[in-house]
Design a protein around this motif. Structure first.
Motif, mmCIF file in Angstrom:
data_model
loop_
_atom_site.group_PDB
_atom_site.id
_atom_site.type_symbol
_atom_site.label_atom_id
_atom_site.label_comp_id
_atom_site.label_asym_id
_atom_site.label_seq_id
_atom_site.Cartn_x
_atom_site.Cartn_y
_atom_site.Cartn_z
ATOM 1 N N ILE A 1 0.849 -1.189 0.000
ATOM 2 C CA ILE A 1 0.000 0.000 0.000
ATOM 3 C C ILE A 1 0.887 1.241 0.000
ATOM 4 O O ILE A 1 1.862 1.329 0.750
ATOM 5 N N LYS A 2 0.544 2.199 -0.855
ATOM 6 C CA LYS A 2 1.282 3.451 -0.901
ATOM 7 C C LYS A 2 0.442 4.547 -0.252
ATOM 8 O O LYS A 2 -0.664 4.840 -0.699
ATOM 9 N N TRP A 3 1.001 5.143 0.791
ATOM 10 C CA TRP A 3 0.299 6.179 1.536
ATOM 11 C C TRP A 3 0.799 7.571 1.169
ATOM 12 O O TRP A 3 1.995 7.777 0.943
ATOM 13 N N ALA A 4 -0.127 8.520 1.150
ATOM 14 C CA ALA A 4 0.209 9.930 0.974
ATOM 15 C C ALA A 4 -0.497 10.713 2.073
ATOM 16 O O ALA A 4 -1.512 10.269 2.620
ATOM 17 N N PHE A 5 0.043 11.891 2.397
ATOM 18 C CA PHE A 5 -0.572 12.763 3.400
ATOM 19 C C PHE A 5 -0.769 14.140 2.770
ATOM 20 O O PHE A 5 0.158 14.699 2.188
ATOM 21 N N VAL A 6 -1.983 14.681 2.892
ATOM 22 C CA VAL A 6 -2.290 16.018 2.388
ATOM 23 C C VAL A 6 -2.781 16.870 3.546
ATOM 24 O O VAL A 6 -3.753 16.502 4.219
ATOM 25 N N THR A 7 -2.131 18.000 3.795
ATOM 26 C CA THR A 7 -2.633 18.913 4.819
ATOM 27 C C THR A 7 -3.634 19.881 4.197
ATOM 28 O O THR A 7 -3.634 20.101 2.990
ATOM 29 N N GLY A 8 -4.497 20.442 5.030
ATOM 30 C CA GLY A 8 -5.499 21.379 4.523
ATOM 31 C C GLY A 8 -6.439 20.739 3.531
ATOM 32 O O GLY A 8 -6.755 21.316 2.488
ATOM 33 N N ALA A 9 -6.920 19.532 3.862
ATOM 34 C CA ALA A 9 -7.712 18.753 2.899
ATOM 35 C C ALA A 9 -9.217 18.912 3.097
ATOM 36 O O ALA A 9 -9.994 18.170 2.499
ATOM 37 N N ASP A 10 -9.643 19.860 3.917
ATOM 38 C CA ASP A 10 -11.070 20.043 4.165
ATOM 39 C C ASP A 10 -11.836 20.422 2.909
ATOM 40 O O ASP A 10 -12.970 20.001 2.687
ATOM 41 N N ARG A 11 -11.243 21.274 2.092
ATOM 42 C CA ARG A 11 -11.915 21.776 0.897
ATOM 43 C C ARG A 11 -10.867 22.313 -0.067
ATOM 44 O O ARG A 11 -9.667 22.219 0.174
ATOM 45 N N GLY A 12 -11.332 22.880 -1.178
ATOM 46 C CA GLY A 12 -10.416 23.518 -2.120
ATOM 47 C C GLY A 12 -9.425 22.547 -2.729
ATOM 48 O O GLY A 12 -9.722 21.369 -2.972
ATOM 49 N N VAL A 13 -8.222 23.042 -2.967
ATOM 50 C CA VAL A 13 -7.181 22.245 -3.629
ATOM 51 C C VAL A 13 -6.826 21.007 -2.811
ATOM 52 O O VAL A 13 -6.612 19.926 -3.362
ATOM 53 N N GLY A 14 -6.779 21.145 -1.489
ATOM 54 C CA GLY A 14 -6.428 20.003 -0.649
ATOM 55 C C GLY A 14 -7.396 18.857 -0.786
ATOM 56 O O GLY A 14 -6.999 17.690 -0.905
ATOM 57 N N LEU A 15 -8.681 19.160 -0.783
ATOM 58 C CA LEU A 15 -9.700 18.119 -0.966
ATOM 59 C C LEU A 15 -9.584 17.489 -2.345
ATOM 60 O O LEU A 15 -9.668 16.256 -2.494
ATOM 61 N N SER A 16 -9.352 18.314 -3.357
ATOM 62 C CA SER A 16 -9.203 17.795 -4.726
ATOM 63 C C SER A 16 -7.948 16.937 -4.851
ATOM 64 O O SER A 16 -7.943 15.928 -5.576
ATOM 65 N N LEU A 17 -6.880 17.299 -4.141
ATOM 66 C CA LEU A 17 -5.672 16.475 -4.146
ATOM 67 C C LEU A 17 -5.943 15.113 -3.514
ATOM 68 O O LEU A 17 -5.483 14.081 -4.020
ATOM 69 N N LEU B 1 5.721 6.533 4.167
ATOM 70 C CA LEU B 1 4.871 7.543 3.552
ATOM 71 C C LEU B 1 5.501 7.957 2.230
ATOM 72 O O LEU B 1 6.603 8.502 2.207
ATOM 73 N N GLU B 2 4.804 7.650 1.138
ATOM 74 C CA GLU B 2 5.364 7.931 -0.185
ATOM 75 C C GLU B 2 5.427 9.429 -0.476
ATOM 76 O O GLU B 2 6.417 9.931 -1.037
ATOM 77 N N ILE B 3 4.353 10.154 -0.134
ATOM 78 C CA ILE B 3 4.246 11.563 -0.503
ATOM 79 C C ILE B 3 3.640 12.361 0.651
ATOM 80 O O ILE B 3 2.619 11.966 1.214
ATOM 81 N N LEU B 4 4.271 13.475 0.968
ATOM 82 C CA LEU B 4 3.685 14.459 1.865
ATOM 83 C C LEU B 4 3.426 15.721 1.053
ATOM 84 O O LEU B 4 4.350 16.266 0.446
ATOM 85 N N ILE B 5 2.181 16.172 1.029
ATOM 86 C CA ILE B 5 1.854 17.428 0.345
ATOM 87 C C ILE B 5 1.476 18.462 1.393
ATOM 88 O O ILE B 5 0.414 18.387 2.013
ATOM 89 N N ASN B 6 2.376 19.414 1.606
ATOM 90 C CA ASN B 6 2.129 20.512 2.534
ATOM 91 C C ASN B 6 1.309 21.574 1.808
ATOM 92 O O ASN B 6 1.849 22.466 1.148
ATOM 93 N N ASN B 7 0.000 21.449 1.929
ATOM 94 C CA ASN B 7 -0.932 22.302 1.198
ATOM 95 C C ASN B 7 -1.595 23.359 2.086
ATOM 96 O O ASN B 7 -1.960 24.431 1.615
ATOM 97 N N GLY B 8 -1.756 23.067 3.368
ATOM 98 C CA GLY B 8 -2.467 23.967 4.263
ATOM 99 C C GLY B 8 -1.823 25.346 4.341
ATOM 100 O O GLY B 8 -0.614 25.461 4.527
ATOM 101 N N ALA B 9 -2.633 26.396 4.198
ATOM 102 C CA ALA B 9 -2.100 27.762 4.241
ATOM 103 C C ALA B 9 -3.222 28.750 4.494
ATOM 104 O O ALA B 9 -4.394 28.451 4.234
ATOM 105 N N ILE B 10 -2.855 29.935 4.987
ATOM 106 C CA ILE B 10 -3.802 31.035 5.157
ATOM 107 C C ILE B 10 -3.186 32.298 4.572
ATOM 108 O O ILE B 10 -1.967 32.386 4.392
#
Length: 242
Positions: free
Chosen positions: A3-19, A80-89
């Motif tokens: 299994i290949k795992w990825a982590f996306v921050t800020g995934a509630d909505r917007g680009v993070g959710l789409s990622l 963890l294959e991929i970490l996407i640091n997406n969360g931002a304000i």
């Protein structure tokens, strides 16, 4: 099959959710950082993912919250294959040096945009380097490019993203000799809620932006990748000045 795992921050909505959706579609299992308590769409995605997506309560500006998220990852996998640091304000977009600047708000923006990403990369670097992909993706911005800066405001956002770019270079210098990879991407002008309301002027939908980001990721992970060094790449695949 592993299994290949990825982590996306800020995934509630917007680009993070789409990622998160895009990664699921590409066969990944996904940890999705959930900041808002009412992440209804993310929760629905979790319910229909057949266990392939795990929503993780996460405030990347808070050390205790990050520690709990790291424990949630460690309970499931040591890779963890991929970490996407997406969360931002964003912070204030209007005040110039001749106005009254809100330094407390700036501090909050830095704790999210810059230190939040570093908390995640630092906390997950072990599982990342154990994986096959070994990839950290920092979602930066053209606003963090000093070489192409045209604004006279946006202090918190621009400065925090410029600092994120330096952070990316430092991490690249450390992990690249051992096969570690870092991508620094400008997601384009996206129709998101970062300003507190939907930015209808954005030229890209979250799905379109996420699709381009995932294309860049696929290119970087291609065994035939021939790029050198690290660069800030925009939504059209062009290199921006640091």
């Amino acid at each position: 099959m592993m299994i290949k795992w990825a982590f996306v921050t800020g995934a509630d909505r917007g680009v993070g959710l789409s990622l998160a959706k895009g990664l699921l579609a590409r066969g990944y299992h996904v940890f999705a950082g959930q900041y808002a308590e009412d992440g209804n769409e993310l929760e629905r995605l979790e319910e229909t993912s057949e266990g392939k997506l795990k929503a993780v309560p996460l405030d990347i500006s808070d050390g205790n919250s990050v520690s709990k998220a790291l424990e949630a990852v460690a309970a499931v996998t040591d890779r963890l294959e991929i970490l996407i640091n997406n969360g931002a304000i964003l912070g204030d977009m209007q005040a110039t040096v001749e106005d009254e600047l809100d330094f407390e708000e700036m501090d909050k923006v830095f704790r999210v945009n810059t230190l939040g990403a570093l908390r995640m990369s630092n906390g997950l670097i072990g599982p990342i380097m154990k994986s096959e992909s070994k990839l950290i993706v920092n979602i930066s911005s053209e606003a963090g490019s000093i070489g192409s800066c045209w604004r006279n405001a946006w202090y918190a956002y621009c400065m925090s993203k410029a600092a994120l770019n330096m952070q990316s270079q430092l991490i690249h210098n450390q992990i690249s000799p051992r096969g570690g990879k870092v991508l620094v991407l400008h997601p384009g002008h996206v129709q998101t809620y970062m300003q507190g309301k939907l930015d209808t002027a954005g030229k890209l939908t979250p799905d379109e932006s996420a699709g381009q980001i995932l294309e860049r990721i696929a290119q970087r992970l291609d065994p035939g990748y021939a790029g050198e060094g690290l660069a800030l790449i925009d939504d059209e695949g062009k290199e921006l000045p640091w």
